[in-house]
Scaffold this active site. Sequence first.
Site, PDB file in Angstrom:
ATOM      1  N   TYR A 147     -13.304 -36.491   2.435  1.00 49.53           N
ATOM      2  CA  TYR A 147     -13.299 -37.304   1.214  1.00 49.53           C
ATOM      3  C   TYR A 147     -14.402 -38.354   1.266  1.00 49.53           C
ATOM      4  O   TYR A 147     -15.144 -38.549   0.304  1.00 49.53           O
ATOM      5  CB  TYR A 147     -11.930 -37.965   1.051  1.00 49.53           C
ATOM      6  CG  TYR A 147     -11.786 -38.822  -0.187  1.00 49.53           C
ATOM      7  CD1 TYR A 147     -11.508 -38.257  -1.427  1.00 49.53           C
ATOM      8  CD2 TYR A 147     -11.929 -40.202  -0.111  1.00 49.53           C
ATOM      9  CE1 TYR A 147     -11.366 -39.040  -2.560  1.00 49.53           C
ATOM     10  CE2 TYR A 147     -11.796 -41.000  -1.236  1.00 49.53           C
ATOM     11  CZ  TYR A 147     -11.521 -40.411  -2.457  1.00 49.53           C
ATOM     12  OH  TYR A 147     -11.394 -41.196  -3.581  1.00 49.53           O
ATOM     13  N   SER A 168     -16.158 -43.820  -5.072  1.00 47.83           N
ATOM     14  CA  SER A 168     -15.077 -44.627  -4.515  1.00 47.83           C
ATOM     15  C   SER A 168     -15.708 -45.650  -3.584  1.00 47.83           C
ATOM     16  O   SER A 168     -16.849 -45.471  -3.132  1.00 47.83           O
ATOM     17  CB  SER A 168     -14.101 -43.743  -3.742  1.00 47.83           C
ATOM     18  OG  SER A 168     -13.091 -44.515  -3.108  1.00 47.83           O
TER      19      SER A 168
END
Length: 264
Positions: A165, A151
């Site tokens: 995350y 990401s």
Amino acid sequence: MQTDLLKGKVAFVTGVASPNGMGIATAKALAEWGASLGILDISDRVFDREKELKEMGIPVKAFQLDLKDRAGLRAAAAEMKQEFGKVDILANVAGMAFFGTEEIFKPVVDLTEDEWDFSIGINLKSTFNAIQAFLPDMLEQGYGRIVNVSSVTGPLVANPGEAPYCAAKAGIVGLTKALAIEVGKKGVTANAVAPGWIKTGASTEGEIAGGANTAMGRPGTPEEVARLIRFLASDESSYITGQLIVIDGGNIIQEYKGPSDLYY
């Protein structure tokens, strides 16, 4: 675009449950170029995606499996080899949260150890587990393409409350680079993709707003991410390894990320 660039190749894709997510988009994109498929998800909705793909005439085998189940993953790899003879491509798309759970948003000071471990497990360790299951046969056959979905969040930017995350997605990049060096001389490449704001069925109002304020003025689509994964899974990318490729509509290059009418 229909082509036979992946004809005769076998791909295994994780995170294939949602009918409008990046996992199924990736599976369809690989099949469009001729690949046979294995698809995996922790949800039994993976069998709905299998039925959908079979109705399109695509050779596919589905597995309902938790990516924490290392023995189950090794068994899935063996079953794929028995069914299709090999696995050439591993696309690690699973991550963030799975059906029936939600991503954890908490300040670092308030995180429990279990919450940290959960996020690291579903976003980083799951990728590691899948690689360990399929890599040995790739090394034995002297060919493989591994594409990990990271990401922009973590490797390049961050959000408050998303430390686990961010850490996991940054960890995927480190894993990808180390792996690329280890296996580069053995016919296997490893790359990562970094999506930005991508519109899926799970997108929040804030995420859609973020996409509207990218340089391109819209969020991306799962199909656009899938086409990048497909390129890295093909021999068109034969001299690319150990890289993180951003796909975010130019959002990361902007200093100002608010509504364009207030700045430009």
